[in-house]
Design a protein around this motif. Structure first.
Motif, PDB file in Angstrom:
ATOM      1  N   VAL A 545       0.832  -1.200   0.000  1.00 24.87           N
ATOM      2  CA  VAL A 545       0.000   0.000   0.000  1.00 24.87           C
ATOM      3  C   VAL A 545       0.869   1.253   0.000  1.00 24.87           C
ATOM      4  N   VAL A 549       1.027   4.061  -2.996  1.00 24.79           N
ATOM      5  CA  VAL A 549       0.698   5.466  -2.730  1.00 24.79           C
ATOM      6  C   VAL A 549       1.879   6.366  -3.071  1.00 24.79           C
ATOM      7  N   SER A 550       3.104   5.905  -2.801  1.00 28.05           N
ATOM      8  CA  SER A 550       4.291   6.737  -3.058  1.00 28.05           C
ATOM      9  C   SER A 550       4.468   7.029  -4.539  1.00 28.05           C
ATOM     10  N   ASP A 552       2.159   7.794  -6.521  1.00 29.86           N
ATOM     11  CA  ASP A 552       1.279   8.921  -6.828  1.00 29.86           C
ATOM     12  C   ASP A 552       1.641  10.153  -6.024  1.00 29.86           C
ATOM     13  N   SER A 553       1.914   9.987  -4.723  1.00 25.20           N
ATOM     14  CA  SER A 553       2.228  11.124  -3.857  1.00 25.20           C
ATOM     15  C   SER A 553       3.156  10.671  -2.749  1.00 25.20           C
ATOM     16  N   THR A 556       2.004  11.923   0.732  1.00 23.33           N
ATOM     17  CA  THR A 556       0.946  11.111   1.349  1.00 23.33           C
ATOM     18  C   THR A 556       1.522   9.816   1.910  1.00 23.33           C
ATOM     19  N   ALA A 557       2.432   9.210   1.154  1.00 22.35           N
ATOM     20  CA  ALA A 557       3.049   7.967   1.623  1.00 22.35           C
ATOM     21  C   ALA A 557       3.831   8.200   2.907  1.00 22.35           C
TER      22      ALA A 557
END
Length: 699
Positions: A545, A549-550, A552-553, A556-557
């Protein structure tokens, strides 16, 4: 285009954070105008008065910080080059995004208010006449060092461009010393051949071409058949050297010249032939020779009438005839260095109107031959040397003590691992060594040096391979760089196990707390193996996960990576808001009853390190044929349950505590060895005694 500022000053200028920095520095600013020639610099006006300048650091430098991304600061300077305000307006630092309050970072940058743009500023240490020391920010050492470099480097660069401070090229080498003893007779051809005398030949066509595109194009141009004729044939030479001066001037004239020179003064000869005079027809007594000047170290200076002597007699054999010759004295105030290249610049003027004219400058480069001077070696202090190094070198230098102690610790660990078979046969000594190393890992690597690895490091590395790899991103923190280099080697030899069991500060904290709990008779709970092996999957799911996420952002990660309690428990030493502290403490409380629950089931870093563990070269942990069937002593004793019921060790889950190896070599604890020991004593072996386990060693 200027922006008018009415009731709400700077309401349309830049993001809110940048606007607030300018208002903090100059509340009365009414206009912000991009500077001509460099629109990245904003001129700040209070009505009609220019009061200062503002800029964003990202327009000038992109130094990567701990996150691998640059920090952007708004810096405001007054008209004298003093910093009036400096604030970070954007960053991607994980320790500041979710960790240290940004108010502490702003308190750090407030220390720059009032500093001059050309001052040397260091993070930590003591202020002295050469530098200003500002207080650091605990837990974000690398980040604030980057902020310091970003603010001061850009402030100096902008102030140099605005002419408020001197540029870095003002630093000069030690002054060269001319050799005034060596002499040998030389002809004109030999003097020009070895560079003692230098020449500039300008044709009329070359000069005419230089004025093309200017208002003087076509003015006083030569006829087509005259373009190749020389306008001026110019020579120059440095006269202080006997091998040059005596050969040109003769003995008596050279002695007269040296007697005229004061300490720190130098003499040059200028000789020319052609239609154009280097002295100029407009020269009068008391004036300046406006057609020639000297340039060195970026500085220029002209000659006055008192610096001029006529040169009529020359003695060099083979010297051509010149229409004009002169000796010029370079005075002490110019700090002329005879060993450094200098330029005699000749100015040619074309009149374009009664009061207007155009100029072109033609350089005659001169370098005194090396055999005529010596230069003392530059003595650079350690501090000065460090100033000119890349920032990662400065960080490594400042953390020298930590690097040395970490190196010693890694050396001790290598000794333990390579001689593990010998150490585990001394259970009492080995237990003290292991507990001592865990204390070292927790207190030194973790709480003191902040060398806690994180899944964020793995994600940053993966993203750098996609977006553009840079060594500077990883070299900026020496502790993490060294640890990752060691972990990479360890994974190839031993797998994930060694880091998780020996070098992870949070893992050490859990294990030490669990040992204390056992001493205090806190009951221990063992997870059923069927449940245990299914819980393993959680950390791999978390890793996938975070990695997804990393892509994309990264920001956020990094926030989701707070599933790791490392930042709270190790980096910030529990000095954080209550939700994070509660989470970390809860994991530690659970650990009192079941060892290393987080490491075994939730740690994404452990999952990332476990994946390449299958590539390890050796299986260093020894097993016997009887392990698992019928003997299950080791898998019951393994605190992280990395030994399966069938007796084999799962290296992807092992933490390399070596407890199983202590048992393996203990003939008072390992059932097969007990049988072997008794058999030797009684003269028989287990096959005749079915109640005992036979000994068969697996090669």
């Amino acid at each position: 285009m200027a922006m008018a500022l009415n009731a709400a000053p700077l309401a349309k200028y830049e993001p809110v954070a940048g606007r607030q920095v300018i208002e903090q520095a100059f509340p009365d600013v009414t206009r912000v105008i991009p500077r001509k020639g460099n629109r990245a610099i904003q001129e700040l006006y209070a009505r009609k008065e220019l009061v200062g300048y503002a800029y964003q650091s990202l327009d000038f430098v992109q130094t990567p910080a701990y996150s691998g991304k640059p920090v952007n600061a708004m810096v405001v300077l007054d008209a004298e080059g003093t910093i009036k305000a400096a604030k970070v307006i954007h960053h991607d630092e994980p320790i500041l995004l979710v960790g240290i309050p940004e108010s502490k970072m702003h308190a750090f940058t407030d220390q720059y208010t009032g500093l001059k743009a050309d001052q040397r500023v260091t993070v930590g240490g003591t202020s002295n006449e050469r530098k200003v020391a500002v207080d650091g920010l605990s837990g974000a050492t690398v980040t604030v060092m980057v902020i310091n470099e970003v603010i001061m480097r850009t402030a100096h660069r902008v102030a140099v461009e605005l002419g408020m401070v001197e540029g870095e090229d003002g630093t000069r080498p030690p002054l060269a010393t001319v050799d005034k003893q060596a002499y040998e007779q030389k002809t004109w051809q030999e003097l020009t051949g070895d560079g003692s005398v230098r020449r500039l030949l300008l044709t009329k066509g070359q000069v005419d071409d230089s004025f093309k595109g200017t208002e003087a194009e076509g003015v006083d141009t030569a006829a087509p058949d005259e373009r190749n004729e020389p306008l001026i044939d110019l020579y120059t030479a440095y006269l202080d050297v006997p091998a040059i001066g005596r050969n040109l001037l003769g003995e008596s004239q050279y002695q007269w010249l040296t007697s005229e020179l004061e300490e720190g003064e130098h003499a040059i000869a200028v000789m020319a032939d052609g239609e154009y005079s280097f002295k100029g027809s407009g020269y009068v007594r008391g004036g300046i020779f406006d057609r020639i000047q000297i340039r060195q170290f970026g500085d220029t200076f002209n000659f006055r009438d008192l610096d001029f002597y006529r040169l009529s007699d020359v003695y060099a054999e083979g010297m051509p005839e010149f229409s004009e010759m002169a000796i010029f004295i370079i005075r002490q105030q110019y700090n002329f260095d005879p060993g450094t290249p200098w330029t005699l610049e000749l100015t040619v003027k074309r009149q374009t109107g009664p009061l207007d004219s155009e100029f072109q400058v033609f350089p005659l480069e001169y370098q005194l031959p090396e055999q005529y001077f010596t230069r003392p070696e530059t003595v650079v202090s350690e501090e000065e040397w460090l100033e000119n190094q890349p920032m990662w070198v400065q960080v490594w230098y400042q953390r020298e003590f930590q690097i040395v102690v970490l190196g010693i610790g890694i050396g001790v660990l290598m000794f333990i691992l390579f001689f593990q078979d010998w150490l585990v046969q001394k259970p009492g000594i080995f237990r003290w060594i292991r507990h001592g190393f865990l204390v070292y890992t927790l207190f030194f690597i973790g709480w003191y040096a902040m060398g806690q690895l994180s899944i964020v490091n793995v994600l940053t590395f993966a993203n750098s391979l996609i977006s553009g790899f840079s060594w500077n991103t990883f070299l900026i923190d020496p502790m993490l760089f060294i640890l990752w280099a060691v972990v990479a080697a360890i994974i190839l030899l031993w797998g994930r196990a060694v880091y998780c069991g020996w070098l992870c500060p949070f893992g050490a904290l859990q294990e030490l707390l669990n040992e204390i709990a056992r001493k205090l008779k806190v009951p221990q709970y063992t997870v059923p193996f069927a449940v245990h092996e299914r819980l393993w999957a959680i950390k791999y799911i978390i890793l996938l996960v975070l990695f997804g996420v990393s892509l994309d952002s990264m920001a956020t990660a990094e926030r989701l990576a707070e599933v790791e309690p490392f930042k709270t428990a190790i980096t910030l030493k529990f000095d954080r808001s209550w939700p994070f502290v509660t989470y970390a403490v809860l994991l530690l409380v659970v650990n009192l009853f079941t060892r290393k629950v987080f490491c075994r089931y939730m740690c994404p870093l452990g999952a990332a390190l476990a994946l390449p563990s299958k590539l390890r070269v050796f299986d260093w942990l020894k097993r016997r044929k009887e392990c698992g069937n019928p003997c299950r002593l080791c898998d019951h004793e393994c605190e992280v349950q990395a030994i399966h019921p069938d007796g084999h060790i799962n290296y992807m889950e092992c933490h390399y505590c070596l407890d199983c190896q202590v048992t393996y070599f203990n003939d008072h604890k390992c059932p097969p060895l007990i049988v072997k020991r008794r058999g030797k004593r009684r003269g028989h072996n287990a096959p005749g005694h079915p109640e005992e386990i036979p000994v068969v060693q697996v090669s």
